[in-house]
Write a protein that holds these residues in place. Structure first.
Motif, short mmCIF file in Angstrom:
data_model
loop_
_atom_site.label_atom_id
_atom_site.label_comp_id
_atom_site.label_asym_id
_atom_site.label_seq_id
_atom_site.Cartn_x
_atom_site.Cartn_y
_atom_site.Cartn_z
N GLU A 30 1.12 -1.44 0.24
CA GLU A 30 0.04 0.28 -0.05
C GLU A 30 0.74 1.37 -0.22
N LEU A 31 1.87 1.42 0.93
CA LEU A 31 2.85 2.34 0.98
C LEU A 31 3.84 2.40 -0.84
N ARG A 32 3.79 1.63 -1.01
CA ARG A 32 4.18 1.68 -2.53
C ARG A 32 3.60 2.11 -3.81
N VAL A 33 1.98 2.39 -3.56
CA VAL A 33 0.86 2.40 -4.29
C VAL A 33 0.91 3.76 -4.00
N ALA A 34 1.05 3.93 -2.43
CA ALA A 34 0.59 5.53 -2.15
C ALA A 34 1.93 6.29 -2.53
N LEU A 35 3.19 6.07 -2.61
CA LEU A 35 4.40 6.74 -3.09
C LEU A 35 4.41 6.66 -4.79
N HIS A 36 3.21 6.26 -5.21
CA HIS A 36 3.74 6.33 -7.18
C HIS A 36 2.95 7.31 -7.08
N PRO A 37 3.73 8.26 -8.41
CA PRO A 37 3.74 9.78 -8.50
C PRO A 37 2.77 9.64 -9.17
N GLU A 41 -3.64 11.74 -2.86
CA GLU A 41 -3.16 12.30 -2.54
C GLU A 41 -3.24 11.28 -0.90
N GLN A 42 -2.21 10.58 -1.13
CA GLN A 42 -1.93 10.03 1.23
C GLN A 42 -1.34 10.28 1.22
N ILE A 43 0.18 10.69 0.64
CA ILE A 43 1.48 11.06 1.83
C ILE A 43 0.88 12.66 1.83
N VAL A 44 0.92 12.86 3.54
CA VAL A 44 1.21 14.72 3.32
C VAL A 44 1.54 14.87 4.11
N VAL A 45 1.99 16.13 3.61
CA VAL A 45 2.66 16.64 5.35
C VAL A 45 1.39 17.77 5.86
N HIS A 46 3.06 17.60 7.61
CA HIS A 46 2.01 18.82 8.88
C HIS A 46 2.90 19.54 9.07
N PHE A 47 2.25 20.68 9.43
CA PHE A 47 4.07 21.51 9.95
C PHE A 47 3.39 21.83 11.16
N HIS A 69 -4.21 7.01 5.50
CA HIS A 69 -4.76 5.44 5.19
C HIS A 69 -5.94 5.48 4.91
N PRO A 70 -6.41 4.82 3.53
CA PRO A 70 -7.55 4.50 3.18
C PRO A 70 -8.29 4.20 4.24
N ARG A 71 -7.45 3.02 4.40
CA ARG A 71 -8.37 1.88 5.79
C ARG A 71 -7.83 1.46 7.20
N LEU A 72 -6.83 2.57 7.54
CA LEU A 72 -6.21 2.65 8.82
C LEU A 72 -6.70 4.21 9.65
N GLY A 73 -6.55 5.24 8.39
CA GLY A 73 -6.62 6.48 8.70
C GLY A 73 -5.49 7.34 8.80
N LEU A 74 -5.32 7.83 9.84
CA LEU A 74 -4.16 9.07 9.90
C LEU A 74 -2.25 7.82 10.30
N LEU A 75 -1.90 8.10 10.00
CA LEU A 75 -0.68 6.92 10.63
C LEU A 75 0.59 8.27 10.81
#
Ligand code: C2E
Ligand code: MG
Ligand code: MG
Ligand code: MG
Length: 285
Positions: A30-37, A41-47, A69-75
């Motif tokens: 799932e991480l591989r998919v999330a990082l695909h160009p 937008e699953q990989i997000v940045v907080h400040f 994460h679509p299934r597990l919520g915010l990781l």
């Protein structure tokens, strides 16, 4: 009967292990998919804001990665950074974080706020051949000024591939990009490193900040670190400032900048902008 129970126990244990292995494998896919160009937008940045310890003025923000994460919520990073590091996904993740951080810093600038933005680099990123070209592209396109960008590395990340890591840091510093030593004081801080590292900032670890009010030895270490930082022309940041007492103590001891829950938790970009707006409104009163 005893043997039967024991056997069952072992099988249940095996099954538990199996499940853990399977879950980890699934998370990796799932991480591989999330990082695909072209993944959504699953990989997000907080400040998280960084404020001047005396004036309270916001001077910067640290970019902290999250996985929606679509299934597990915010990781949080502790759930997936190891996995990314182990399977060579860290450069892709860092690329994402860098671009998001720079895009947000542009938004802030459009609203009249010039803030430094700090991005964490893992050990493998530091020696990744794509790192410098990525930074150069951002600087050349005028996406961000070099003095608005900070990269955070830990002392431990400098231990592996020392020469390569040092060469990368020097190249980064030649471009005018800031360099922060994260979690300072918890690794194998060698003082001789301080002579050769082109760092612009030391960030004392949260474990010092939380003890500084009650423990005189910790206070002495922070004061000494501030002296060292300033004499070498670096800023000192206290991380993990959770209450006013800690803020007052760290700044008396010489910390220039404070970052912690006292000021704000890490926030999603819209919430961070609102927070900036509120700060400005308060400052105007
Ligand atoms: P770090 O770089 O030392 O970041 C500070 C961590 O402390 C963050 O946790 C932040 O939410 C937390 N923190 C800040 N203020 C307080 C406070 O007052 N009290 C407490 N208890 N905690 C506070 P987070 O976001 O879970 O990140 C954990 C670590 O994961 C970071 O530690 C950093 O090493 C790593 N990390 C986060 N984002 C990235 C990234 O984009 N790339 C890489 N390579 N590493 C990252
Ligand atoms: Mg950091
Ligand atoms: Mg830190
Ligand atoms: Mg830390």
């Amino acid at each position: 009967y005893q043997a039967k129970v024991a056997g069952l126990g072992v099988r249940a244990y095996d099954r538990g292990l199996d499940t853990a292995v399977r879950e980890r494998r699934q998370l990796l896919e799932e991480l591989r998919v999330a990082l695909h160009p072209d993944a959504p937008e699953q990989i997000v940045v907080h400040f998280q804001p960084q404020v001047d310890a005396w004036s309270g003025e916001v001077v910067g923000a640290e970019a902290l990665v999250r996985w929606q994460h679509p299934r597990l919520g915010l990781l949080y990073p502790d759930r997936f950074l190891d996995l990314a590091e182990e399977h060579g996904l860290m450069p892709a993740l860092t690329h994402r974080v860098l671009h998001s951080a720079v895009a947000s810093s542009r938004d802030w600038r459009e609203e009249g706020r010039e803030l430094r933005v700090s991005v964490n680099l893992s050990p493998s990123c530091l020696t990744d051949p794509r790192l410098l070209p990525t930074i150069d592209a951002l600087l050349l396109d005028g996406e961000i000024r070099p003095d608005e960008l900070m990269l955070e590395v830990t002392e431990t990340s400098l231990m592996t591939n020392q020469d390569e890591a040092l060469a990368a840091l020097r190249a980064i510093s030649r471009r005018g990009v800031g360099l922060s030593i994260d979690d300072y004081g918890t690794g194998f801080s060698s003082l001789s490193y301080m002579n050769i590292l082109p760092a612009t900032e030391l960030k004392i670890d949260r474990s010092f900040t939380v003890r500084v009010v009650e423990d005189e030895r910790t206070a002495a270490i922070v004061a000494g670190t501030a002296e060292l930082a300033h004499r070498l022309g670096m800023r000192l940041v206290a991380e993990g400032t959770e209450d006013v007492a800690a803020l007052h103590r760290v700044r008396e001891l010489g910390c220039d900048i404070s970052q912690g829950y006292l000021h704000s938790r890490p926030l999603a970009p819209p919430a961070f902008r609102e927070w900036l707006g509120r700060q400005r409104a308060e400052a105007a009163v």
